[in-house]
Enzyme design. Structure first.
Site, PDB file in Angstrom:
ATOM      1  CG  ASP A  15      45.905  43.398  36.084  1.00 10.57           C
ATOM      2  OD1 ASP A  15      45.012  44.217  35.791  1.00 10.57           O
ATOM      3  OD2 ASP A  15      46.064  42.328  35.473  1.00 10.57           O
ATOM      4  CB  SER A  58      44.951  36.085  42.584  1.00 15.61           C
ATOM      5  OG  SER A  58      44.974  35.275  41.441  1.00 15.61           O
ATOM      6  N   GLY A 113      41.638  32.856  39.191  1.00 16.09           N
ATOM      7  CA  GLY A 113      41.066  32.717  37.847  1.00 16.09           C
ATOM      8  C   GLY A 113      39.796  33.514  37.642  1.00 16.09           C
ATOM      9  CB  ALA A 114      37.570  35.341  39.820  1.00 16.07           C
ATOM     10  N   GLY A 115      39.706  36.793  37.402  1.00 16.25           N
ATOM     11  CA  GLY A 115      40.023  38.079  36.768  1.00 16.25           C
ATOM     12  C   GLY A 115      40.193  39.199  37.773  1.00 16.25           C
ATOM     13  CG  LEU A 116      38.442  39.331  41.075  1.00 19.15           C
ATOM     14  CD1 LEU A 116      37.738  38.986  42.379  1.00 19.15           C
ATOM     15  CD2 LEU A 116      37.804  40.574  40.462  1.00 19.15           C
ATOM     16  CD  GLU A 144      38.754  45.820  31.652  1.00 17.31           C
ATOM     17  OE1 GLU A 144      39.940  45.878  32.013  1.00 17.31           O
ATOM     18  OE2 GLU A 144      37.797  45.838  32.442  1.00 17.31           O
ATOM     19  CG  HIS A 145      41.356  44.488  26.300  1.00 16.20           C
ATOM     20  ND1 HIS A 145      42.330  43.552  26.092  1.00 16.20           N
ATOM     21  CD2 HIS A 145      40.335  43.841  26.921  1.00 16.20           C
ATOM     22  CE1 HIS A 145      41.913  42.375  26.540  1.00 16.20           C
ATOM     23  NE2 HIS A 145      40.708  42.522  27.061  1.00 16.20           N
ATOM     24  CE1 TYR A 148      45.238  41.521  28.126  1.00 13.14           C
ATOM     25  CE2 TYR A 148      47.517  41.142  27.459  1.00 13.14           C
ATOM     26  CZ  TYR A 148      46.573  41.897  28.141  1.00 13.14           C
ATOM     27  OH  TYR A 148      46.959  43.037  28.809  1.00 13.14           O
TER      28      TYR A 148
HETATM   29  C1  GLA Z   1      44.324  41.877  32.042  1.00 15.49           C
HETATM   30  C2  GLA Z   1      45.735  42.470  31.971  1.00 15.49           C
HETATM   31  C3  GLA Z   1      45.691  43.990  32.117  1.00 15.49           C
HETATM   32  C4  GLA Z   1      44.686  44.618  31.142  1.00 15.49           C
HETATM   33  C5  GLA Z   1      43.348  43.889  31.213  1.00 15.49           C
HETATM   34  C6  GLA Z   1      42.381  44.375  30.168  1.00 15.49           C
HETATM   35  O1  GLA Z   1      43.798  42.060  33.324  1.00 15.49           O
HETATM   36  O2  GLA Z   1      46.542  41.921  32.969  1.00 15.49           O
HETATM   37  O3  GLA Z   1      46.976  44.534  31.940  1.00 15.49           O
HETATM   38  O4  GLA Z   1      45.201  44.637  29.840  1.00 15.49           O
HETATM   39  O5  GLA Z   1      43.497  42.492  31.067  1.00 15.49           O
HETATM   40  O6  GLA Z   1      42.019  45.686  30.425  1.00 15.49           O
END
Ligand code: GLA
Length: 382
Positions: free
Chosen positions: A169, A124, A119-122, A32-33, A219
């Protein structure tokens, strides 16, 4: 069902014959990140997707119906501006990328919808960009590769929607493969699939239903902090380009030269890149328990060092871990809200969902949503 509704709406609104494109949301098991630091990520596409019925209409007019939002939008293919509604910008941004490459997009009719929670971080938004990029490519026989579709979708998000996301993503939405997760090297864009068959477990997402407004500004701040870290290190190592090129011992050697916050950020990223590599070895050995232990460490790092978690995510991760019903849990995605990802033991599946919903309500007075997800193929025609 969703597909039938979309086809039905299309047929009752337009008189053209559409192709149907589906493009999934994503999860990320570990890494992640790390994408914008040229590191590794380990995502997969899931069984929640955007479905889009789309056809050219022999005019310059584009007519789009967003079925779930009960909304619509019309524009001229040769003259459009950003929309205040928000969602059309994902489509306009993709068209702009085609036009920048000199690839024609003709006027079209479209109905789209889907079941990726917003908005759930999936991702969309990535799914939507990839669905349209794939759709335009197919309708006009532009013969773009999957990678070009990924890059154009990411560029649409960076340049038109103005979100400085990395490549993970969109890459996951397009390259996902059923029952497999993949390790993507965000430096070379090489990727390798790994079997991820969870005989004794299920993947469950716990959705905080929260999206703190800090998300996008923080971010961008994290990206800058990582760049600051690199510039400190570049004084000593002249052939480095990103945190990917640095080992933890090289970082530690120069700790005193760092702003302490920047140091923590860099330490997390370098350790997380290493964790992805370790996790691939664990997967090859079939050691899911070991994999899960790394997820706990990732959460710890994201919360304490990278500082992109929040009360709700920390709460869910710690309750899940204490419950002994999971073998791994962590916050997922950019942070400041969204979901935790949990590898739940089969025998506790229902109990886990009930327990998490109950404690979230009782202790934080918030409603939890849980989603059991399966790993599916990436963007395709239906
Ligand atoms: C979001 C960004 C991705 C990635 C993640 C963190 O989902 O769109 O590119 O940086 O955060 O891993």
């Amino acid at each position: 069902m969703q597909v039938e509704d979309i086809k039905k709406e299309f047929n009752s609104t337009f008189d053209t014959t559409p192709i149907i494109v589906r493009s999934p949301g994503r999860i990320n098991l570990i890494g992640e990140h790390t994408d914008y630091n040229e590191g590794y990520v380990m995502p997969a596409a899931i069984d929640k997707e955007i479905v889009c019925a789309i056809a050219t209409n022999n005019t310059n007019n584009c007519r789009v119906v967003a079925l779930d939002m009960k909304d619509s939008f019309e524009f001229d293919i040769n003259s459009f501006n950003k929309s205040d509604k928000g969602w059309p910008n994902y489509i306009l941004g993709v068209i702009e990328q085609f036009q920048k490459k000199g690839l024609e997009v003709k006027g079209f009719d479209c109905v789209f919808g889907g079941d990726i929670p917003l908005g759930a971080g999936l991702s969309s938004s990535a799914a939507m960009e990839c669905a349209f990029a794939f759709g335009f490519n197919t309708l006009h026989n532009h013969n773009l590769s999957k990678l070009e579709i990924v890059k154009m979708s990411q560029a649409a998000e960076n340049e038109y929607v103005d979100v400085q996301c990395g490549i993970m993503d969109q890459f996951a939405s397009v390259h996902g493969m059923a029952d497999q997760i993949f390790r993507l090297d965000c430096k070379t864009l090489d990727f390798e699939y790994f079997n991820f068959i969870l005989d004794d477990y299920h993947l469950v997402l716990c959705d905080t239903q929260i999206k703190h407004s800090l998300a996008s500004s923080e971010y961008n701040t994290r990206r800058k902090e990582c760049e600051q870290g690199i510039s400190v290190l570049q004084k000593h190592y002249n052939n480095i380009n990103s945190l990917r090129d640095i080992s933890i011992s090289q970082l530690k050697k120069h700790e005193k030269e760092f702003d302490p916050i920047v140091y923590k950020r860099c330490k997390y990223v370098i350790e997380e890149i290493k964790r992805v590599i370790d996790c691939c070895e664990l997967l090859i050995k079939g050691d899911l328990i070991g994999f899960g232990k790394n997820m706990y460490k990732t959460h710890e790092g994201l919360s304490k060092e990278y500082e992109v978690s929040c009360t709700e995510l920390d709460f869910l991760a710690s309750k899940a871990k204490e419950s002994n019903m999971v073998i791994g849990t962590r916050m997922m995605g950019g942070g400041f809200g969204g979901c935790t990802i949990n590898i739940v033991k089969n025998e506790f599946l229902d109990q886990f969902k009930e327990y998490m919903t109950e404690v979230y309500k009782n202790e934080l007075n918030l409603e939890l949503k849980t989603y059991m997800v399966k790993i599916k193929n990436g963007t395709s025609l239906l």
